[in-house]
Design a protein around this motif. Structure first.
Motif, PDB file in Angstrom:
ATOM      1  N   SER A   1     -14.119  -5.253  52.489  1.00 22.27           N
ATOM      2  CA  SER A   1     -14.312  -4.313  51.396  1.00 22.27           C
ATOM      3  C   SER A   1     -14.330  -2.896  51.935  1.00 22.27           C
ATOM      4  O   SER A   1     -14.643  -2.655  53.106  1.00 22.27           O
ATOM      5  CB  SER A   1     -15.626  -4.599  50.647  1.00 22.27           C
ATOM      6  OG  SER A   1     -16.730  -4.515  51.527  1.00 22.27           O
TER       7      SER A   1
ATOM      8  N   TYR B   1      -8.721 -14.766  49.596  1.00 23.68           N
ATOM      9  CA  TYR B   1      -7.870 -14.557  48.424  1.00 23.68           C
ATOM     10  C   TYR B   1      -6.885 -15.720  48.339  1.00 23.68           C
ATOM     11  O   TYR B   1      -6.408 -16.231  49.367  1.00 23.68           O
ATOM     12  CB  TYR B   1      -7.117 -13.237  48.552  1.00 23.68           C
ATOM     13  CG  TYR B   1      -6.117 -12.998  47.441  1.00 23.68           C
ATOM     14  CD1 TYR B   1      -6.546 -12.731  46.142  1.00 23.68           C
ATOM     15  CD2 TYR B   1      -4.743 -13.056  47.692  1.00 23.68           C
ATOM     16  CE1 TYR B   1      -5.628 -12.532  45.127  1.00 23.68           C
ATOM     17  CE2 TYR B   1      -3.819 -12.850  46.685  1.00 23.68           C
ATOM     18  CZ  TYR B   1      -4.270 -12.593  45.401  1.00 23.68           C
ATOM     19  OH  TYR B   1      -3.363 -12.395  44.385  1.00 23.68           O
TER      20      TYR B   1
ATOM     21  N   HIS C   1      -7.898  -4.381  49.895  1.00 25.12           N
ATOM     22  CA  HIS C   1      -7.823  -5.267  48.732  1.00 25.12           C
ATOM     23  C   HIS C   1      -8.920  -4.928  47.726  1.00 25.12           C
ATOM     24  O   HIS C   1      -8.681  -4.899  46.516  1.00 25.12           O
ATOM     25  CB  HIS C   1      -7.972  -6.719  49.197  1.00 25.12           C
ATOM     26  CG  HIS C   1      -7.776  -7.738  48.117  1.00 25.12           C
ATOM     27  ND1 HIS C   1      -6.779  -8.684  48.156  1.00 25.12           N
ATOM     28  CD2 HIS C   1      -8.453  -7.968  46.963  1.00 25.12           C
ATOM     29  CE1 HIS C   1      -6.851  -9.449  47.077  1.00 25.12           C
ATOM     30  NE2 HIS C   1      -7.865  -9.042  46.341  1.00 25.12           N
ATOM     31  N   ARG C   2     -10.130  -4.685  48.245  1.00 28.48           N
ATOM     32  CA  ARG C   2     -11.274  -4.425  47.354  1.00 28.48           C
ATOM     33  C   ARG C   2     -11.960  -3.126  47.775  1.00 28.48           C
ATOM     34  O   ARG C   2     -12.333  -2.959  48.936  1.00 28.48           O
ATOM     35  CB  ARG C   2     -12.266  -5.578  47.426  1.00 28.48           C
ATOM     36  CG  ARG C   2     -13.566  -5.319  46.654  1.00 28.48           C
ATOM     37  CD  ARG C   2     -14.507  -6.502  46.707  1.00 28.48           C
ATOM     38  NE  ARG C   2     -14.839  -6.895  48.065  1.00 28.48           N
ATOM     39  CZ  ARG C   2     -15.711  -7.855  48.379  1.00 28.48           C
ATOM     40  NH1 ARG C   2     -16.318  -8.526  47.412  1.00 28.48           N
ATOM     41  NH2 ARG C   2     -15.948  -8.159  49.635  1.00 28.48           N
TER      42      ARG C   2
ATOM     43  N   THR D   1     -15.676  -1.851  40.843  1.00 28.27           N
ATOM     44  CA  THR D   1     -14.931  -2.548  41.884  1.00 28.27           C
ATOM     45  C   THR D   1     -13.450  -2.482  41.558  1.00 28.27           C
ATOM     46  O   THR D   1     -13.032  -2.826  40.444  1.00 28.27           O
ATOM     47  CB  THR D   1     -15.379  -4.011  42.000  1.00 28.27           C
ATOM     48  OG1 THR D   1     -16.759  -4.044  42.368  1.00 28.27           O
ATOM     49  CG2 THR D   1     -14.569  -4.752  43.046  1.00 28.27           C
TER      50      THR D   1
ATOM     51  N   LEU E   1      -9.758  -3.785  42.566  1.00 34.10           N
ATOM     52  CA  LEU E   1      -9.030  -4.839  43.280  1.00 34.10           C
ATOM     53  C   LEU E   1      -7.542  -4.497  43.314  1.00 34.10           C
ATOM     54  O   LEU E   1      -6.921  -4.287  42.263  1.00 34.10           O
ATOM     55  CB  LEU E   1      -9.244  -6.187  42.599  1.00 34.10           C
ATOM     56  CG  LEU E   1     -10.691  -6.683  42.544  1.00 34.10           C
ATOM     57  CD1 LEU E   1     -10.783  -7.993  41.774  1.00 34.10           C
ATOM     58  CD2 LEU E   1     -11.273  -6.854  43.945  1.00 34.10           C
TER      59      LEU E   1
END
Length: 506
Positions: free
Chosen positions: A96, A234, A339-340, A369, A371
């Motif tokens: 993250s 994922y 990705h996040r 958040t 994504l």
């Protein structure tokens, strides 16, 4: 309650085709039982859905998979093909990226304590990484103490022990000539991490599960630990592909699915569940009924019975929902994009006051958040990007204010520069959509079971006060989230097949 071990083929009716329910169905079918799943909607997966438009594809439920060992175990126990033969799993690295209110940013490597320590020291200053690393060591102790009773075993008959005992080994803190230890996650952040950005990082893990960190017990430290220890994963094509794989595994085990079949009641005979009543007035007879529905829905199925959790644990209450904004963008995903990304609230205290207050509200600049999967199967071509924004909102039945959607996009611009200029269109999924999909009032989303806190964050046992009736999924032990819902399926299957001798997953 006495549950007889099933030695011969039984007829089992499963209400709902959510992830926990399908996990139970596949395991029970492998054990030799005839399993029929009755699903009110026209598809499987519960909250794990997909939206498609103009060549774009989006998950509308969970976007990442924690603790994949639960799904791997399901596939090992129900067939020859392992999980990785059915879906493509990849670790998300960095796990993250965090954008804090003061503009500080940090990207945290996936499943690497040394890497996380180094990244935090570089971004937040010397010592920050060590404090977070020391916290993870204590969080591991809480995990080791609670993993089996809260994830792998049926709820203990003496569950009060879990309610009263705090498993997190808090560091003594001297304040105003008194020595205290942290009892909540917020106190852990303030007294042990001693940096508002580290505290925001910690509290964001609770908020992601719909928990108020100011009242969540210190044992909620297991949530960031679980992600750190087992990685963030994922599924190529989105988490909906995992739901497809579980559904197909059920079909291979000869589980029967009846879609568009609304269950209106649980039939009883001689004080025992004997089948399900359907909206078309049919009764489907069964030896066992497994209900993968929200507690309010299950209560309606037994209007003549004062249904109470057999364990005495009440369902979680006061949980928020989720607002999801799906964005189709022109322009490809830049190389090296996380990705996040979690963009933290400008005023976390105000955000929590509004979200968990009565009546609930939303902050103008909440935690969001973002994504941004690196997955070409989600976009029409390399010159487009699919982005999902997620934020906690109060559970409610009314419409979400359009201004709040705009606020989320404004916050997300801190993570995606030029976002508005790239937008082709947007699609919004509200608490009302979640309620329609799952049946939970206001679209409330259950949290994982946690120890201490007087038991208010435990979930009712999978057995009920009605013999032959079991509950599965996020609203029963061990609670919400993909790993916990998957384990509920394993526990229910064990309770039906092994009876009272079942002591949990091995």
């Amino acid at each position: 309650m006495v549950v007889d071990k099933v030695a011969v083929m039984a007829r089992i009716a499963v209400i709902g085709a959510g992830m926990g329910a399908m996990a139970a169905a596949a395991r029970l079918a492998v054990a030799g039982h005839r399993v029929v799943v009755y699903e009110r909607t026209e598809t499987y997966g519960g909250a794990v859905r997909r939206f498609e438009r103009d060549g774009f594809r989006f998950d509308t439920g969970p976007g990442l998979l924690p603790l994949p060992a639960v799904q791997r175990d399901l596939f090992v126990k129900t067939g020859k093909e392992p999980l990785e033969d059915c879906v493509q799993l990849t670790q998300v690295d960095p796990s993250s990226r965090h954008v804090f209110v003061d503009g500080t940013e940090v990207s945290l490597p996936n499943a690497s304590r040394a890497g996380v320590v180094t990244a935090l020291d570089a971004a937040l200053g010397a010592g920050a990484g060590q404090r977070w690393g020391d916290f993870l060591v204590r969080a591991r102790e809480a995990w080791d103490r609670t993993r089996r009773p809260l994830l792998e075993e049926p709820l203990w008959p003496n569950w009060q022990v879990l309610a009263e005992r705090e498993p997190y080994p808090a560091v003594p803190h001297k304040r105003l000539l008194r020595t205290r230890v942290a009892g909540t996650l917020t106190e852990v952040g303030a007294w042990e991490l001693r940096d508002p950005r580290l505290a925001a990082l910690l509290e964001s893990h609770a908020l992601a599960y719909g928990l108020d960190p100011r009242t969540a017990p210190a044992s909620a430290a297991v949530l960031p630990y679980m992600e750190h220890a087992f990685g963030t994963w994922y599924v190529r094509g989105g988490i909906r592909e995992l739901a497809r794989a579980v559904y197909e595994r059920c079909l291979r085990r000869r589980v029967e699915f009846v879609f568009g079949a609304e269950v209106t009641g649980v039939a009883e005979k001689d004080g025992r569940a004997s089948g399900v009543e359907l909206a078309d007035a049919r009764v489907a007879e069964a030896d066992f009924v497994v209900a993968g529905v929200a507690p309010q829905t299950l209560s309606r199925f037994l209007p003549g019975t004062a249904l109470r959790p057999q364990s005495g644990v009440a369902p979680q209450r006061g949980l928020p929902s989720r607002l999801t904004v799906l964005l189709a963008l022109r322009g490809g995903r830049p190389e090296g994009t996380a990705h996040r990304t979690v963009v933290h609230a400008e005023d976390r205290e105000t955000e929590l006051d509004l979200l968990f207050g009565t009546p609930g509200g939303v902050a103008a600049r909440p935690t969001v958040t973002v994504l941004r999967p690196d997955d070409p199967t989600l976009v029409p071509d390399a010159d487009h990007e699919a982005v999902t924004l997620v934020s906690a909102v109060p559970a409610r039945r009314g419409e979400v204010d359009a201004a709040h959607v705009e606020n989320l996009i404004t916050v997300a611009e801190r993570a995606v520069p030029g976002l508005r200029e790239r937008m082709l269109w947007q699609e919004v999924r509200t608490p009302a959509d979640i309620e329609e999909t799952t049946g939970a009032v206001g679209g409330a989303i259950p949290a994982p079971a946690l120890a201490s806190a007087g038991g208010r964050l435990l979930h009712p046992a999978n057995t009920t006060g009605v013999p032959g009736l079991f509950t599965v999924g996020g609203w029963s032990h061990p609670g919400g989230g993909l790993p916990h819902a998957g384990m509920s399926g394993a526990l229910v299957a064990g309770l039906i097949v092994e009876g009272p001798d079942f002591r949990g997953s091995q």
